[in-house]
Motif scaffolding. Structure first.
Motif, mmCIF file in Angstrom:
data_model
loop_
_atom_site.group_PDB
_atom_site.id
_atom_site.type_symbol
_atom_site.label_atom_id
_atom_site.label_comp_id
_atom_site.label_asym_id
_atom_site.label_seq_id
_atom_site.Cartn_x
_atom_site.Cartn_y
_atom_site.Cartn_z
ATOM 1 N N VAL A 69 27.791 23.391 44.323
ATOM 2 C CA VAL A 69 26.610 23.726 43.520
ATOM 3 C C VAL A 69 27.574 24.116 42.121
ATOM 4 O O VAL A 69 28.581 24.871 42.390
ATOM 5 N N VAL A 70 27.255 23.539 40.998
ATOM 6 C CA VAL A 70 28.195 24.130 39.912
ATOM 7 C C VAL A 70 27.071 25.085 38.980
ATOM 8 O O VAL A 70 26.094 24.546 38.730
ATOM 9 N N THR A 71 27.594 26.078 38.570
ATOM 10 C CA THR A 71 26.813 27.161 37.829
ATOM 11 C C THR A 71 27.023 27.145 36.579
ATOM 12 O O THR A 71 28.309 27.327 36.055
ATOM 13 N N LEU A 72 26.318 27.265 35.550
ATOM 14 C CA LEU A 72 26.409 27.281 34.054
ATOM 15 C C LEU A 72 25.851 28.533 33.669
ATOM 16 O O LEU A 72 24.773 28.748 33.527
ATOM 17 N N HIS A 73 26.737 29.538 33.130
ATOM 18 C CA HIS A 73 26.391 30.911 32.696
ATOM 19 C C HIS A 73 25.756 30.601 31.134
ATOM 20 O O HIS A 73 25.914 29.845 30.599
ATOM 21 N N GLY A 74 25.191 31.899 30.923
ATOM 22 C CA GLY A 74 24.566 32.069 29.795
ATOM 23 C C GLY A 74 25.539 32.471 28.518
ATOM 24 O O GLY A 74 26.750 32.540 28.791
ATOM 25 N N GLY A 75 25.062 32.472 27.296
ATOM 26 C CA GLY A 75 25.938 32.783 26.204
ATOM 27 C C GLY A 75 26.563 34.300 26.068
ATOM 28 O O GLY A 75 27.792 34.444 25.641
ATOM 29 N N GLY A 76 25.923 35.061 27.011
ATOM 30 C CA GLY A 76 26.432 36.713 27.117
ATOM 31 C C GLY A 76 27.652 36.651 27.957
ATOM 32 O O GLY A 76 28.230 37.578 28.011
ATOM 33 N N GLU A 77 27.892 35.552 28.704
ATOM 34 C CA GLU A 77 29.190 35.614 29.929
ATOM 35 C C GLU A 77 30.221 34.810 29.507
ATOM 36 O O GLU A 77 31.186 34.599 29.976
ATOM 37 N N VAL A 78 30.250 34.405 28.026
ATOM 38 C CA VAL A 78 31.503 33.638 27.371
ATOM 39 C C VAL A 78 32.448 34.986 27.229
ATOM 40 O O VAL A 78 32.314 36.105 26.540
ATOM 41 N N ALA A 79 33.598 34.583 27.767
ATOM 42 C CA ALA A 79 34.459 35.880 27.924
ATOM 43 C C ALA A 79 35.857 35.346 28.295
ATOM 44 O O ALA A 79 36.154 33.982 28.883
ATOM 45 N N ASP A 80 36.861 35.930 28.417
ATOM 46 C CA ASP A 80 38.362 35.627 28.794
ATOM 47 C C ASP A 80 38.599 36.508 30.103
ATOM 48 O O ASP A 80 39.574 36.575 30.490
ATOM 49 N N ASN A 81 37.559 36.923 30.767
ATOM 50 C CA ASN A 81 37.963 37.768 32.202
ATOM 51 C C ASN A 81 37.671 37.141 33.457
ATOM 52 O O ASN A 81 38.108 37.605 34.464
ATOM 53 N N ASN A 82 37.120 35.870 33.372
ATOM 54 C CA ASN A 82 36.782 35.145 34.541
ATOM 55 C C ASN A 82 36.198 35.946 35.795
ATOM 56 O O ASN A 82 36.561 35.783 36.797
ATOM 57 N N MET A 83 35.116 36.584 35.282
ATOM 58 C CA MET A 83 34.592 37.553 36.151
ATOM 59 C C MET A 83 33.103 37.906 35.805
ATOM 60 O O MET A 83 32.166 37.363 36.790
ATOM 61 N N THR A 84 32.760 37.701 34.487
ATOM 62 C CA THR A 84 31.126 38.146 33.997
ATOM 63 C C THR A 84 30.407 37.079 34.612
ATOM 64 O O THR A 84 29.091 37.154 34.491
ATOM 65 N N GLN A 85 30.745 35.742 34.705
ATOM 66 C CA GLN A 85 29.866 34.612 35.122
ATOM 67 C C GLN A 85 29.348 34.903 36.583
ATOM 68 O O GLN A 85 28.305 34.340 36.966
ATOM 69 N N LEU A 86 30.230 35.806 37.414
ATOM 70 C CA LEU A 86 29.496 36.009 38.558
ATOM 71 C C LEU A 86 28.836 37.618 38.682
ATOM 72 O O LEU A 86 27.879 37.641 39.453
ATOM 73 N N THR A 87 29.361 38.600 37.749
ATOM 74 C CA THR A 87 28.728 39.790 37.903
ATOM 75 C C THR A 87 27.723 40.115 36.957
ATOM 76 O O THR A 87 26.824 41.081 37.184
ATOM 77 N N SER A 88 27.372 39.294 35.870
ATOM 78 C CA SER A 88 26.178 39.527 34.810
ATOM 79 C C SER A 88 24.923 39.097 35.372
ATOM 80 O O SER A 88 23.897 39.681 35.135
ATOM 81 N N ASN A 89 24.872 38.109 36.536
ATOM 82 C CA ASN A 89 23.465 37.963 36.987
ATOM 83 C C ASN A 89 23.806 37.274 38.207
ATOM 84 O O ASN A 89 25.014 37.235 38.757
ATOM 85 N N ARG A 90 22.983 36.935 38.770
ATOM 86 C CA ARG A 90 23.038 36.098 40.028
ATOM 87 C C ARG A 90 23.023 34.670 40.468
ATOM 88 O O ARG A 90 23.034 33.999 41.223
ATOM 89 N N VAL A 91 23.422 33.997 39.261
ATOM 90 C CA VAL A 91 23.300 32.621 39.276
ATOM 91 C C VAL A 91 24.257 32.040 40.217
ATOM 92 O O VAL A 91 24.178 30.899 40.551
ATOM 93 N N ALA A 92 25.344 32.745 40.474
ATOM 94 C CA ALA A 92 26.543 32.243 41.224
ATOM 95 C C ALA A 92 26.527 32.876 42.692
ATOM 96 O O ALA A 92 26.513 31.968 43.583
ATOM 97 N N VAL A 93 26.309 34.043 42.582
ATOM 98 C CA VAL A 93 26.765 34.802 43.932
ATOM 99 C C VAL A 93 25.403 34.608 45.043
ATOM 100 O O VAL A 93 25.659 34.709 45.981
ATOM 101 N N THR A 94 24.316 34.246 44.472
ATOM 102 C CA THR A 94 23.086 34.051 45.297
ATOM 103 C C THR A 94 23.397 32.876 46.112
ATOM 104 O O THR A 94 22.885 32.653 47.369
ATOM 105 N N PHE A 95 24.406 31.810 45.919
ATOM 106 C CA PHE A 95 24.767 30.831 46.447
ATOM 107 C C PHE A 95 25.804 30.994 47.538
ATOM 108 O O PHE A 95 26.017 30.065 48.713
#
Length: 307
Positions: A69-95
């Protein structure tokens, strides 16, 4: 100040004049993702998080082949922390949550677009930026190649929200023979390329009153989900449509999804489109994904798809 003791009374840390602070936070599921980075042939770097199935971790030489499963985050998760793509919503962790992995063990690959935002032209919406997309494609290809013994090439899935949904439509059109199915939420795209993806199972959803990515008009001159579904239909795909409130209790929400799926199967449709009635998406109408990744009917459907 007081001594820190175990439940059995053993002293772990004695009280003293200095405060001891622990900024480590245990985050269930998120902590099960490892961190990595990938640099494409053009030199563009994407950080990513990776979840690996528990059985694979215990036995890397297993003969089991797992979906990816490849997850593509939204514009609000563009960052340099390699974290908010997991914590800002459940698009990744649900799987990756245990109950889902017990039902559908899978690799979950969650890249993150770095700052400053790569925007190339009015529709360079991050995942469609040429540098980002080239690196993303190479990342996926390299991961599948490096794990060829354990990744099921017939079960590669794309999921994403907002600009991630935009990235899904673009990537599917660029690589129409790679992915088994996709879940784009609140996305937008180019109707002209829909004819290339009529064969791919898609379950899209969008709030009718979305002010950020309008349901029909979309963004940056590229139409929203309603218009894209019409383009798919014009190109020959049979689209099954349903509309209901996005704030229904989970059981009712899934019952509506189940009914739509029955309709799709009865008409041999592999493209489903859920619209959320105006005024029913919690917090902000753009957040159409409020229940998408809590919806077991949709996630079960995704894992049933194979090329």
């Amino acid at each position: 100040m007081a001594d820190v003791r175990t439940p059995g009374g053993e002293t772990v840390l004695r009280a003293g004049p200095f405060a001891n602070r622990n900024d480590g936070v245990i985050t269930p599921v998120v902590d099960d993702f490892t961190a990595g980075s990938f640099t494409g042939s053009a030199g563009f770097e994407l950080d990513f998080r990776l979840y690996q199935p528990a059985d694979f971790v215990r036995n890397p030489r297993t003969r089991t082949r797992y979906p990816l499963v490849v997850t593509l985050h939204g514009g609000g998760e563009v960052a340099d922390n390699n974290m908010t793509q997991l914590t800002s919503n459940r698009v990744a962790v649900t799987f990756a949550k245990p109950e889902r992995q017990r039902r559908d063990p899978a690799f979950v690959l969650s890249p993150q677009i770095p700052l400053p935002r790569p925007m190339d032209g009015p529709d360079g919406t991050d995942w469609t930026d040429a540098r980002v997309q080239a690196a993303l494609i190479e990342l996926i290809d390299t991961f599948v190649s490096e794990h060829s013994q354990v990744v099921d090439r017939d079960r590669l899935y794309l999921v994403g929200l907002s600009s991630g949904g935009r990235g899904i439509y673009s990537l599917l059109a660029k690589r129409p023979d790679v992915f088994a199915a996709a879940l784009p939420t609140a996305g937008w795209g180019d109707p002209a390329v829909m004819e290339k993806i009529t064969h791919i199972p898609i379950w899209a959803d969008h709030s009718v009153d979305d002010p950020v990515v309008p349901y029909r008009e979309g963004r940056f001159g590229k139409p929203g989900t309603w218009t894209l579904m019409n383009a798919l239909e014009t190109s020959g795909a049979r689209v099954s449509r349903g509309e209901w409130a996005n704030d229904l209790p989970k059981a009712q929400f899934e019952a509506r999804s189940r009914a739509l799926l029955r309709q799709a199967r009865a008409t041999r449709s592999h493209v489903l489109f859920t619209s959320y009635t105006a005024g029913t998406t919690p917090l902000n109408p753009h957040l159409a994904w409020a229940q998408t990744y809590e919806n077991d009917v949709v996630i079960d459907w995704l894992f049933e798809q194979s090329r």
